[in-house]
Scaffold this motif. Structure first.
Motif, PDB file in Angstrom:
ATOM      1  N   PHE A  30      48.190  39.348  47.341  1.00 14.15           N
ATOM      2  CA  PHE A  30      46.849  39.931  47.264  1.00 14.15           C
ATOM      3  C   PHE A  30      46.875  41.441  47.440  1.00 14.15           C
ATOM      4  CE2 PHE A  30      43.556  36.356  48.079  1.00 14.15           C
ATOM      5  CZ  PHE A  30      44.191  35.558  47.143  1.00 14.15           C
ATOM      6  N   ASP A  31      47.785  41.941  48.284  1.00 11.14           N
ATOM      7  CA  ASP A  31      47.839  43.376  48.568  1.00 11.14           C
ATOM      8  C   ASP A  31      48.856  44.106  47.705  1.00 11.14           C
ATOM      9  OD1 ASP A  31      45.878  43.153  50.524  1.00 11.14           O
ATOM     10  OD2 ASP A  31      47.328  42.729  52.111  1.00 11.14           O
ATOM     11  N   PHE A  32      49.425  43.401  46.704  1.00  7.66           N
ATOM     12  CA  PHE A  32      50.356  43.975  45.741  1.00  7.66           C
ATOM     13  C   PHE A  32      51.643  44.491  46.385  1.00  7.66           C
ATOM     14  CE2 PHE A  32      46.135  44.493  43.742  1.00  7.66           C
ATOM     15  CZ  PHE A  32      46.332  43.648  42.673  1.00  7.66           C
ATOM     16  N   ARG A  33      52.007  43.914  47.536  1.00  7.12           N
ATOM     17  CA  ARG A  33      53.351  44.160  48.054  1.00  7.12           C
ATOM     18  C   ARG A  33      54.364  43.321  47.280  1.00  7.12           C
ATOM     19  NH1 ARG A  33      50.241  44.324  52.833  1.00  7.12           N
ATOM     20  NH2 ARG A  33      50.558  42.087  53.204  1.00  7.12           N
ATOM     21  N   LEU A  34      53.909  42.161  46.809  1.00  3.16           N
ATOM     22  CA  LEU A  34      54.639  41.389  45.807  1.00  3.16           C
ATOM     23  C   LEU A  34      53.877  41.562  44.500  1.00  3.16           C
ATOM     24  CD1 LEU A  34      55.549  38.088  47.711  1.00  3.16           C
ATOM     25  CD2 LEU A  34      57.149  39.812  46.836  1.00  3.16           C
ATOM     26  N   MET A  35      54.532  42.149  43.517  1.00  3.61           N
ATOM     27  CA  MET A  35      53.854  42.534  42.289  1.00  3.61           C
ATOM     28  C   MET A  35      53.937  41.429  41.242  1.00  3.61           C
ATOM     29  SD  MET A  35      52.678  45.654  42.523  1.00  3.61           S
ATOM     30  CE  MET A  35      52.633  46.278  40.854  1.00  3.61           C
ATOM     31  N   PRO A  36      52.935  41.350  40.357  1.00  3.55           N
ATOM     32  CA  PRO A  36      53.032  40.423  39.229  1.00  3.55           C
ATOM     33  C   PRO A  36      54.324  40.645  38.460  1.00  3.55           C
ATOM     34  CG  PRO A  36      50.834  41.366  39.342  1.00  3.55           C
ATOM     35  CD  PRO A  36      51.664  42.106  40.356  1.00  3.55           C
ATOM     36  N   PRO A  81      52.557  36.832  36.264  1.00  3.07           N
ATOM     37  CA  PRO A  81      51.968  38.055  35.708  1.00  3.07           C
ATOM     38  C   PRO A  81      50.450  37.913  35.574  1.00  3.07           C
ATOM     39  CG  PRO A  81      53.882  37.343  34.442  1.00  3.07           C
ATOM     40  CD  PRO A  81      53.553  36.217  35.366  1.00  3.07           C
ATOM     41  N   PHE A  82      49.750  39.031  35.694  1.00  2.00           N
ATOM     42  CA  PHE A  82      48.310  39.003  35.534  1.00  2.00           C
ATOM     43  C   PHE A  82      47.950  38.656  34.093  1.00  2.00           C
ATOM     44  CE2 PHE A  82      45.363  39.989  38.829  1.00  2.00           C
ATOM     45  CZ  PHE A  82      46.147  40.453  39.875  1.00  2.00           C
ATOM     46  N   ASP A  83      47.059  37.706  33.958  1.00  2.58           N
ATOM     47  CA  ASP A  83      46.581  37.280  32.643  1.00  2.58           C
ATOM     48  C   ASP A  83      45.066  37.462  32.634  1.00  2.58           C
ATOM     49  OD1 ASP A  83      45.819  36.058  30.327  1.00  2.58           O
ATOM     50  OD2 ASP A  83      46.950  34.216  30.651  1.00  2.58           O
ATOM     51  N   PHE A  84      44.621  38.630  32.169  1.00  2.20           N
ATOM     52  CA  PHE A  84      43.195  38.918  32.219  1.00  2.20           C
ATOM     53  C   PHE A  84      42.396  38.003  31.302  1.00  2.20           C
ATOM     54  CE2 PHE A  84      44.567  43.012  34.077  1.00  2.20           C
ATOM     55  CZ  PHE A  84      43.728  43.027  35.169  1.00  2.20           C
ATOM     56  N   ALA A  85      43.012  37.503  30.232  1.00  2.26           N
ATOM     57  CA  ALA A  85      42.308  36.551  29.369  1.00  2.26           C
ATOM     58  C   ALA A  85      41.989  35.268  30.134  1.00  2.26           C
ATOM     59  CB  ALA A  85      43.148  36.241  28.130  1.00  2.26           C
ATOM     60  N   TRP A  86      42.935  34.837  30.975  1.00  2.03           N
ATOM     61  CA  TRP A  86      42.720  33.640  31.805  1.00  2.03           C
ATOM     62  C   TRP A  86      41.594  33.873  32.803  1.00  2.03           C
ATOM     63  CZ3 TRP A  86      44.442  32.514  37.113  1.00  2.03           C
ATOM     64  CH2 TRP A  86      44.318  31.158  37.446  1.00  2.03           C
ATOM     65  N   PHE A  87      41.607  35.046  33.435  1.00  5.31           N
ATOM     66  CA  PHE A  87      40.536  35.369  34.377  1.00  5.31           C
ATOM     67  C   PHE A  87      39.184  35.441  33.673  1.00  5.31           C
ATOM     68  CE2 PHE A  87      43.998  37.095  37.137  1.00  5.31           C
ATOM     69  CZ  PHE A  87      43.748  36.298  38.242  1.00  5.31           C
ATOM     70  N   GLU A  88      39.161  35.955  32.441  1.00  5.03           N
ATOM     71  CA  GLU A  88      37.917  35.990  31.665  1.00  5.03           C
ATOM     72  C   GLU A  88      37.368  34.574  31.483  1.00  5.03           C
ATOM     73  OE1 GLU A  88      36.056  38.322  29.956  1.00  5.03           O
ATOM     74  OE2 GLU A  88      37.146  40.119  30.599  1.00  5.03           O
ATOM     75  N   GLU A  89      38.242  33.649  31.162  1.00  3.37           N
ATOM     76  CA  GLU A  89      37.813  32.260  30.975  1.00  3.37           C
ATOM     77  C   GLU A  89      37.270  31.670  32.278  1.00  3.37           C
ATOM     78  OE1 GLU A  89      41.126  30.183  29.366  1.00  3.37           O
ATOM     79  OE2 GLU A  89      40.931  31.068  27.369  1.00  3.37           O
ATOM     80  N   LEU A  90      37.920  31.984  33.387  1.00  4.70           N
ATOM     81  CA  LEU A  90      37.455  31.483  34.673  1.00  4.70           C
ATOM     82  C   LEU A  90      36.076  32.057  35.025  1.00  4.70           C
ATOM     83  CD1 LEU A  90      40.721  31.622  36.827  1.00  4.70           C
ATOM     84  CD2 LEU A  90      39.679  29.625  35.740  1.00  4.70           C
ATOM     85  N   TYR A  91      35.869  33.329  34.741  1.00  2.20           N
ATOM     86  CA  TYR A  91      34.563  33.934  35.006  1.00  2.20           C
ATOM     87  C   TYR A  91      33.491  33.322  34.111  1.00  2.20           C
ATOM     88  CZ  TYR A  91      35.575  37.592  38.426  1.00  2.20           C
ATOM     89  OH  TYR A  91      35.874  38.259  39.583  1.00  2.20           O
ATOM     90  N   LYS A 166      40.835  30.421  42.654  1.00  2.00           N
ATOM     91  CA  LYS A 166      41.686  30.985  41.608  1.00  2.00           C
ATOM     92  C   LYS A 166      41.374  32.447  41.317  1.00  2.00           C
ATOM     93  CE  LYS A 166      42.585  26.593  39.270  1.00  2.00           C
ATOM     94  NZ  LYS A 166      42.320  25.763  38.076  1.00  2.00           N
ATOM     95  N   ILE A 167      40.108  32.840  41.430  1.00  2.00           N
ATOM     96  CA  ILE A 167      39.759  34.233  41.105  1.00  2.00           C
ATOM     97  C   ILE A 167      39.734  35.134  42.331  1.00  2.00           C
ATOM     98  CG2 ILE A 167      38.447  33.541  39.074  1.00  2.00           C
ATOM     99  CD1 ILE A 167      35.886  34.057  40.638  1.00  2.00           C
ATOM    100  N   ARG A 168      40.022  34.571  43.505  1.00  2.85           N
ATOM    101  CA  ARG A 168      39.928  35.371  44.740  1.00  2.85           C
ATOM    102  C   ARG A 168      40.832  36.580  44.719  1.00  2.85           C
ATOM    103  NH1 ARG A 168      40.650  31.615  49.267  1.00  2.85           N
ATOM    104  NH2 ARG A 168      38.448  31.192  48.892  1.00  2.85           N
ATOM    105  N   ILE A 169      42.003  36.453  44.106  1.00  2.00           N
ATOM    106  CA  ILE A 169      42.982  37.532  44.131  1.00  2.00           C
ATOM    107  C   ILE A 169      42.426  38.826  43.537  1.00  2.00           C
ATOM    108  CG2 ILE A 169      44.012  36.823  41.937  1.00  2.00           C
ATOM    109  CD1 ILE A 169      46.706  37.733  43.086  1.00  2.00           C
ATOM    110  N   ILE A 170      41.539  38.722  42.546  1.00  2.00           N
ATOM    111  CA  ILE A 170      40.958  39.947  42.000  1.00  2.00           C
ATOM    112  C   ILE A 170      39.511  40.146  42.453  1.00  2.00           C
ATOM    113  CG2 ILE A 170      42.497  40.000  40.004  1.00  2.00           C
ATOM    114  CD1 ILE A 170      40.170  39.001  38.295  1.00  2.00           C
ATOM    115  N   ARG A 171      38.791  39.076  42.662  1.00  2.00           N
ATOM    116  CA  ARG A 171      37.371  39.196  42.996  1.00  2.00           C
ATOM    117  C   ARG A 171      37.144  39.958  44.293  1.00  2.00           C
ATOM    118  NH1 ARG A 171      33.615  33.875  43.876  1.00  2.00           N
ATOM    119  NH2 ARG A 171      31.672  34.883  44.516  1.00  2.00           N
TER     120      ARG A 171
END
Length: 235
Positions: A30-36, A81-91, A166-171
């Motif tokens: 969540f804090d990007f110490r471990l990166m996608p 890896p971050f998949d913004f298309a997947w997050f779009e679908e979840l939103y 599922k969306i908590r990591i960016i929300r």
């Protein structure tokens, strides 16, 4: 958290240790110490945390089930890896579920609807506003989950809760600035008022705009934080 900690605790100390590792790794993600895209082995995590591989493996399986990591059986694990298309679908799914919840709430007798939303109304008209951060993010999640639960469909609420995880990591990044906290309070109050007045279309419009703005903000902040984490001297 989607996993039942009390159930895991009942299974003994190894499960409690796995829970600690799970939380530590999740916070690092969540804090990007471990990166996608980062890769690592169970042995590396075990050495870092001074534990055996068994609780590390259990923690990683929990994170895999929640969609944060993926396993490569010949070469270890990877942060997905971050998949913004997947997050779009979840939103988009989130909007569908919450708009349906609003429709059902607006069909209830006014007194019943008011009773189910009384706690939310009190909470989201309170002053002063909380500070930006994790507490406000949790309160926002609670608002939307309570709104869906109040509609009275248990399966809808369950699916929405899984979606929320599922969306908590960016929300959660939407609550790092005071202006966004203030906007969230205004928008939540307006949504509640429209629902209580049984203005279905208006409440759904306000909710859809509220989620759309939040989605745009978290995408922008996420991209900035990823850039900053990868190139700290140039951000």
């Amino acid at each position: 958290m989607s996993l039942d900690f009390q159930q895991k605790r009942a299974k003994g100390q190894p499960a409690v240790l796995a829970e600690r590792i799970y939380q530590t790794l999740k916070n690092d993600i969540f804090d990007f110490r471990l990166m996608p895209g980062d890769r690592f082995t169970e042995s590396e995590i075990a050495e870092r945390m001074a534990v055996s591989r068994t609780p590390v493996r259990q923690a990683l399986f929990w994170l895999e089930r929640e969609g944060y990591v993926e396993v490569f059986y010949r070469s270890g694990w990877q942060i997905k890896p971050f998949d913004f298309a997947w997050f779009e679908e979840l939103y988009e799914l989130r909007i569908v579920l919450e708009c349906e919840a609003i429709r059902r709430l607006c069909l209830l007798p006014a007194a019943t609807c008011a009773a189910r939303l009384a706690e939310l109304c009190q909470q989201w008209t309170a002053q002063p506003l909380p500070e930006p951060g994790a507490i406000t993010s949790a309160l926002d999640e609670q608002f939307h989950m309570t709104l869906v639960a109040a509609a009275g469909n248990g399966e809808m609420a369950r699916i929405h809760a899984e979606l929320t995880e599922k969306i908590r990591i960016i929300r959660r990044l939407d609550f790092t600035r005071e202006d966004r906290v203030a906007a969230t309070y205004r928008e939540h109050a307006a949504i509640l008022q429209a629902v209580l007045q049984q203005q279905t279309a208006e409440a759904q419009r306000l909710l859809t705009e509220h989620i759309a703005v939040s989605k745009a903000e978290v995408r922008k902040i996420t991209l900035h934080m990823l850039q900053q984490a990868r190139h700290p001297l140039t951000s």
